[in-house]
Design a protein around this motif. Structure first.
Motif: not given
Length: 527
Positions: A13-20, A50-53
């Protein structure tokens, strides 16, 4: 959320902040993330940013080569905003940890605006990687004479296809597939596979029918519209999807539309503002547990939280909209099932067994700890007991496991709960509560799809009262995640039903509604 197709049945599960994060087949989560590049990823707390991971894909041969690919926003040393597609490898010493020093940059694109960043990566059945880029942002694709999407000499507003298993003679860290449609066109970039797209948000490859394999390899996408229409497309080689000349089935730029070719690829389905305002592409269901759903393309709308389905008419090759019943206590009152979900549908997912999920949040900010992951279940017809069993390949675990702890209240629990207070309104849109009324479907049970909460996305704020929430900014804090959970209290079952597609509702939270910057994914402003 995705799986590595390595028979381990883990989900990532990947998050928009940049962590999986890694989730194991029993629902437990590993305390240490698979990947953490928050320090590189450009993301903000702005509502609707809309930016991020934005995307991730595992190599088809990941089981043996350990390679995977990511798509994210970042800012270079000259303060220029870009999106980057990179290759990374898993650590040889830990199957649940990526090697952060293995990043190999494949492609970078400068983004002229903050929105329309695309973000989807996937591998087709041909083994090539498909990259889905946005048109560059702003509104109406104002770049150049015809816009980026119609300009085959730029990589924005495109579906790209590249071979990641090699390098080009000109030094690019990937090869161009020899059968790409524009390799011999001097006015086109050879990476371009299809063009004329605005901001495709979530695409998926059809596994094909479990028995006949019919449909295998088709790529479905949801393309976010500008002002009037949202569309679902099937990607074909060399296809022009019309933007900005067309939006949905109709003209957007009338001058371009009059001069455009007649062979534009039309959507398989498009809907207007009376249905929704920002499409989130989904998957064709090919799982085992809910056989009535086989062949249905299930997708949703980000702004109003509506879940929808399309069914193919094999005689006419047309797709017809099917209704989804959500919120009925009669069909949903099974142990472990819930009848409501968070409003803003961010993405859809498929696990290794082919079961479907969707990710949504009750507050649309990358930093808000209100994300949840739901499994889609059809309570009207289940597979026979024992049919859908599988044996995951064991993986050596080095990180601490955070076990499954149910927190969400099921429909039965809500109905049996002693309370004198009136039921709260459900977060399920009233318009989505319906059943199939067509005589055509009366002989078989209608696919009444139920959202069953599976696991939460971790939090990025300080420690919450709810044990399911994680914390990003204090890495030493112990994290806890639940299986049947929500990070916000589950709304109660709605009292009344209403007809499907009767209108839209404003579902922004109070804080979001009060903000001066009204928004939606795809850059359109909603007043």
């Amino acid at each position: 959320m995705l799986h590595a197709n390595d028979q381990t049945h883990r989900t990532f599960v990947a998050e928009q902040l940049g962590v999986v994060w890694v989730y194991l087949p029993d629902g437990s989560r590993l305390e240490e993330p698979f990947l953490d590049i928050k320090s590189i990823v450009l993301a903000t707390p702005w509502i609707g940013d809309e930016r991020g991971f934005l995307g991730m894909a595992f190599h088809p041969n990941y089981k043996h080569n350990g390679k995977f690919y990511i798509y994210y926003s970042y800012m270079d040393k000259k303060r220029v905003e870009k999106v980057r597609i990179s290759e990374l490898k898993v650590l040889a010493s830990d199957a649940n940890k990526a090697d952060p020093h293995s990043e190999r940059n494949l492609l970078e694109l400068e983004e002229p605006a903050a929105n329309h960043n695309g973000g989807q990566l996937l591998f087709g059945v041909d083994g090539y990687m498909y990259v889905f880029t946005g048109d560059g942002g702003k509104a109406g694709d104002p770049f150049g004479k015809f816009g980026n999407a119609q300009n085959k000499n730029v990589l924005l507003g495109k579906v790209l296809r590249i071979d990641v298993d090699g390098e080009s003679p000109d030094g690019k860290p990937y090869r161009i597939p020899p059968d790409n449609p524009f390799v011999s066109d001097p006015k086109a970039r050879p990476e371009v596979y299809a063009y004329g797209v605005r901001n495709m948000w979530r695409c998926a490859v059809d596994r094909g029918d479990p028995v006949t394999k019919k449909g295998r390899g088709r790529i479905f996408c949801g393309d976010v519209g500008q002002n009037r229409f949202e569309e679902i497309d099937i990607i074909v080689k060399g296809g022009n999807y019309g933007w900005r000349a067309k939006e949905g089935f109709e003209c957007y730029d009338t001058k371009l539309c009059r001069n455009s070719s007649l062979d534009d690829v039309l959507p398989i389905y498009a809907y207007g503002r009376n249905v929704g305002k920002s499409v989130t592409g989904g998957y064709v269901y090919r799982g085992c547990e809910s056989p009535n759903l086989n062949g249905l393309y299930i997708f949703g709308d980000f702004m109003n939280g509506r879940l929808m389905a399309l069914q193919e008419d094999e005689k006419t090759n047309k797709w017809k909209k099917r209704d989804i019943c959500i919120g009925s206590t009669k069909v949903c009152a099974f142990p472990g099932m819930i009848s409501s979900y968070s409003k803003f549908i961010i993405s859809f997912a498929e696990d290794e067994a082919g079961e479907l999920y969707f990710l949504s949040t009750s507050y649309p900010s990358a930093y808000a700890p209100h994300g949840s992951l739901y499994k889609i279940v059809d309570p009207a017809r289940r597979a026979p007991p024992g049919k859908c069993k599988y044996k995951p390949v064991p993986v050596k675990i080095k990180s601490k496991r955070i076990p499954f702890v149910p927190h969400a209240k099921t429909v039965l629990e809500l109905l049996n709960e002693p309370s004198t207070k009136p039921l709260k309104k459900s977060s399920t849109p009233a318009e989505a509560i319906s059943t199939i009324s067509s005589k055509k479907y009366k002989k078989t049970p209608s696919p009444k799809i139920k959202a069953s909460t599976v696991r939460t996305a971790p939090s990025s704020k300080k420690t919450q009262k709810i044990k399911a929430e994680d914390e990003y900014h204090r890495s030493k804090q112990k994290k806890k995640v639940a299986r049947v959970v929500r990070t916000t209290p589950a709304p109660s079952v709605p009292k009344k039903k209403s007809s499907h597609l009767t209108g839209t509702k404003k579902l922004l939270p109070k804080k979001a509604a009060q903000t001066k910057r009204n928004w939606r994914r795809g850059g359109k402003r909603v007043n």
